[in-house]
Scaffold this active site. Structure first.
Site, PDB file in Angstrom:
ATOM      1  N   GLU A  71      70.341  -7.724  79.481  1.00 34.90           N
ATOM      2  CA  GLU A  71      69.993  -9.120  79.740  1.00 34.90           C
ATOM      3  C   GLU A  71      69.502  -9.289  81.162  1.00 34.90           C
ATOM      4  O   GLU A  71      70.293  -9.321  82.104  1.00 34.90           O
ATOM      5  CB  GLU A  71      71.202 -10.041  79.505  1.00 34.90           C
ATOM      6  CG  GLU A  71      71.627 -10.123  78.059  1.00 34.90           C
ATOM      7  CD  GLU A  71      72.761 -11.121  77.837  1.00 34.90           C
ATOM      8  OE1 GLU A  71      72.948 -12.046  78.662  1.00 34.90           O
ATOM      9  OE2 GLU A  71      73.470 -10.957  76.830  1.00 34.90           O
ATOM     10  N   GLU A  73      79.808  -8.520  76.056  1.00 33.45           N
ATOM     11  CA  GLU A  73      80.430  -8.762  77.363  1.00 33.45           C
ATOM     12  C   GLU A  73      81.955  -8.830  77.271  1.00 33.45           C
ATOM     13  O   GLU A  73      82.583  -9.673  77.910  1.00 33.45           O
ATOM     14  CB  GLU A  73      79.897 -10.054  77.986  1.00 33.45           C
ATOM     15  CG  GLU A  73      78.419 -10.000  78.293  1.00 33.45           C
ATOM     16  CD  GLU A  73      77.976 -11.111  79.229  1.00 33.45           C
ATOM     17  OE1 GLU A  73      78.593 -12.190  79.211  1.00 33.45           O
ATOM     18  OE2 GLU A  73      77.007 -10.899  79.981  1.00 33.45           O
TER      19      GLU A  73
END
Ligand code: GAL
Length: 828
Positions: A257, A185
């Protein structure tokens, strides 16, 4: 001893055969705009995260097996750098850090694996996975373009890659790994770093370094939507990823995710994301050409030791995942998603090859039709959160409930609707230990933590005329750092001791007496302690114990967030606000860790002198070690220890850490506490949070004791280090099992299956078999019209069995009941 030639030859042949079986056939992994292409075939893949250090190796095969039976193709895990390299170039690949064994278990199960190296991983893990000792390296800047960080990151990444290569774990070597991830991320923080040049250089360096590793499978980067380096696949994280598309048109749409719930903090209730909403999100993703999706988490597990991040993440990392913290199947989530997976997989070919057409049927309604090889498959979604809608397709009308997706593998018959659950609900309960009666059965003894060592000039590693930051001073080897100073005082006087600290908790002692304690609120770091103190004439000692509860794991430059009494100030304020004494730049003596930690009291060595006065122990005494012996609960069900009554500290069973405990911390009441409706966007922050439980209750009362920590035939030892002062004598061991199990069937012909799980527990009674049940939830259903015939049929088929299946027949109606939805509730 001479080995006969024939036997030697046989051994050689066997060895060769085993080596072949272990290595498996090489698998090729490529990709195009629609899918990963494995051995030349485009694939739809369902994956789930299981983090190996959050369970024990003994649990891994069962977790992986349950994941496979739940319809998963792949297991995904992060790699936990600070667990593997706790000190520079000193490595740990033992026990629950035996990463190669974990991947071999995945391979043995015939599943694929996704290796998310990071090595920054976030993950609610201490310091986001980065070792605290990195800070000591001159010139170090985390996650930016600088030689020290890149050198260390490359060193660790290469180490992991080589370990996997040596074990033949990559697909091209016949192993299970089909994808690998570098960084995590980074896109989320690039913006916050103003997309500075160093950030951009760093992320491109990451991709180059990864690609140089030559692993033969693609590298991914999650949440990297801008400035995506070439030769990596960017992927999506979030509760929903259907409206997200990758940055290039030649790469498939991957969801790394899909958050199946949310993590828990010591002051927060439990988050629940409904099975209906997850199924909605997954179905939407595949409707919008998704190719691989991963549940984060499929099994959350436990933060053993000092591994939780945050700070303030609980020891439990249950996550409301399809497998609960202990590895039990969570129903209906597990079963509902399993049903969805089988429908999606039955459409694999058409989804990855088919032409597709999205047609709007008005606001919030989309029908997607895939066509391939003369057949077609359809999805109908209804994104209204308050309205069921009738949609007519090919002449047939389908009622699509609000916030749901119907899947029609032939465009005619609905095989799955995300809002219609056809699987049982299980209410898991903590059952008393049948081996010995607790809490009365536990035998307690105790030992004081030796604080005296730090109350006078006796101990200390070094001195400094300033108040130091805790992480860099103690390199995170312990939660605790002592700060001590002394001052000469003329005559007696009263003051207020004032300490400004950057977290996370503090205990203050003056002349050996505890005078105050405080901790920061979750989400905040800086807080103050103000305690009235009296000084005597002559030399006075001020000893401050600062404690951390897990280091920050997220945010731009998170590593710069200090902990401890960094810079203070620390002052003695005179009674009327005047005549104070500033101690900030006094001579401070430091020591990291507690005496009991150095002595390793948790290992309960024979030389330790535990005290017990006719079985009684002191209670509400801060800084106390307690020990109890107990017999392991019989059977195979998961074991927990109920620590209600305890304050804050850490627990061990037979020397194995259960993690930090803090049952005195109560979960707050929040707006989402008493309402639950799956319809509408799920959130974990801000307005609109729903479906929270445990509000106003101890945020974590039960602590997992994996079976592997227990000795079945001998006494077991529980050791607690209680820092706040409490009464441990109510602690008790429990097993986790299904209490009530419930299922509903819509119409005659439907099969109703009830199961108590796989540990030999049987259904003891069928309590409800009624039409049109209108109130309550599983375990407490009320209302409706009882069907005596159904009750008889279920009682006959189910009582005394671990599981049973009964078909709903027309004969169940009658006797004054109108047929309709039949609800059955049983007790395990
Ligand atoms: C993501 C992160 C994960 C985890 C998750 C929340 O942003 O990549 O590591 O922290 O959030 O559980």
């Amino acid at each position: 001893m001479a080995v006969p030639l024939a036997l030697l030859l046989l051994l050689v042949v066997l060895r060769a055969a085993t080596a072949d079986a272990g290595a498996g056939a090489a698998t090729t992994v490529a990709y195009n705009d629609r899918a990963l292409v494995i051995n030349g075939e485009r694939r739809i893949l369902i994956s789930g995260s299981i983090h190996y250090p959050r369970s024990t190796p003994e649990m891994w095969p069962d977790l992986i097996k349950k994941a496979k039976e739940g319809g998963l193709d792949a297991i995904e895990t992060y790699v936990f750098w600070n667990g593997h390299e706790p000190r520079p170039r000193q490595y740990n690949f033992e026990g629950n850090y035996d990463i190669v064994r974990f991947f071999k278990e995945i391979q043995n199960a015939g599943m694929y694996a996704i290796l998310r190296i990071g090595p920054y991983i976030c993950g609610e893990w201490n310091y986001g996975g980065l070792p605290a000792w990195l800070r000591d390296i001159p010139g170090m800047q985390f996650r930016l373009h600088n030689e020290p960080f890149e050198r260390e990151m490359e060193n660790f990444t290469t180490l992991i890659v080589n370990k996997m290569k040596d074990a033949n774990m990559f697909a091209g070597q016949g192993g299970p790994i089909i994808l690998a991830q570098i960084e995590n991320e980074y896109g989320n923080i690039m913006g916050k770093l103003n997309n500075n040049e160093s950030a951009s250089q760093y992320i491109h360096w990451c991709a180059d370094m990864a690609n140089k590793q030559n692993i033969g499978v693609p590298w991914i980067m999650c949440q990297q939507d801008d400035d995506v380096p070439p030769h990596v696949i960017n992927t999506c994280n979030g509760f929903y990823c259907h409206d997200w598309f990758p940055n290039r048109t030649d790469i498939p749409k991957i969801w790394t995710e899909n958050w199946t719930g949310w993590f828990k903090a010591w002051d927060k209730p439990d988050f629940h994301r409904s099975a209906e909403d997850i199924a909605f999100a997954v179905a939407m993703f595949f409707q919008k050409r998704g190719s691989l999706q991963n549940y984060y988490m499929y099994h959350g597990g436990t933060n053993f030791g000092r591994t939780s991040g945050g700070p303030y993440i609980t020891t439990s990392y249950d996550y409301d995942a399809p497998l609960d913290e202990y590895g039990n199947i969570r129903q209906p989530k597990y079963g509902h998603l399993k049903n969805l997976h089988s429908v999606i997989k039955s459409m694999e070919k058409i989804l990855v090859h088919g032409e597709y057409n999205d047609t709007s049927y008005g606001k919030n309604i989309t029908v997607t039709k895939f066509t391939f090889d003369g057949s077609s498959a359809c999805f109908i979604n209804n994104q209204f959160d308050d309205r069921d809608i009738n949609v007519t397709l090919g002449g047939a009308t389908h009622l699509i409930p609000a916030w749901s997706v119907s899947i029609l593998p032939d465009c005619k018959t609905v095989a799955f609707n995300s809002a219609k659950i056809k699987t049982q609900t299980s209410v898991m309960v903590k059952k008393p230990n049948t081996v010995e009666k607790e809490p009365e059965g536990l035998k307690w003894s105790w030992m004081p933590e030796n604080l005296q060592l730090f109350m006078t000039d006796e101990r200390g590693s070094f001195k400094k005329n300033e108040l130091l930051e805790q992480i860099s001073t103690g390199t995170d080897q312990s939660d605790y750092l002592w700060y001590r100073t002394s001052l000469e005082h003329k005559g007696e006087a009263s003051y207020t001791l004032y300490v400004n600290t950057t977290g996370h908790e503090i205990y203050a002692f003056v002349n050996g007496k505890l005078v105050g304690q405080n901790h920061s609120a979750n989400g905040e770091f800086v807080f103050q302690l103000e305690s009235p103190v009296s000084l005597h004439s002559g030399k006075n000692y001020i000893s401050l114990l600062s404690g951390t509860v897990g280091l920050k794991n997220y945010g731009a430059l998170f590593e710069l967030m200090p902990a401890g009494i960094a810079g203070g100030p620390v002052k003695l304020i005179g009674t009327n606000g005047t005549g104070g004494i500033d101690l900030t730049n006094s001579s401070w003596t430091y020591m990291s860790g507690l005496a009991g930690e150095y002595r390793q009291i948790h290992l309960d060595k024979p030389e330790y002198r535990w005290q017990s006065h006719n079985g009684s122990i002191p209670v509400n005494r801060p800084f106390t070690w307690y020990k109890a012996t107990f017999d392991a609960p019989a059977g195979e069900e998961a074991v927990v220890v109920d620590l209600l009554g305890l304050g804050k500290g850490a627990a061990w069973v037979n020397g194995n850490s259960l993690g930090r405990y803090w049952p005195s911390y109560t979960a707050s009441e929040m707006p989402g506490c008493h309402v639950c409706d799956y319809r509408g966007k799920f959130k974990a922050e801000g307005d609109g949070i729903r479906c929270l439980t445990g509000c106003g209750e101890p945020s974590q009362r039960y602590y997992h004791v994996p079976r592997a920590f227990l000795r079945p035939a001998q006494p077991n030892t529980l050791v607690l280090f209680e820092e706040a002062g409490s009464d441990p004598t109510r602690a008790a061991f429990r097993t986790v099992a299904a209490g009530a199990v419930c299922a509903a069937a819509a119409e005659p012909g439907d099969d109703v299956t009830l199961s108590c799980g796989r540990h030999g527990r049987a259904i003891s009674s069928v309590d409800v078999a009624s039409f049109g049940v209108s109130r309550g939830s599983c375990g407490a259903y009320e209302g409706g019209c009882e069907s005596k015939a159904a009750l008889r049929a279920f009682t006959a088929a189910c009582v005394g069995k671990e599981a049973c299946t009964v078909r709903y027949t027309a004969a169940f109606a009658g006797a004054g009941c109108e047929s309709g939805v039949l609800t059955v509730q049983a007790t395990c």
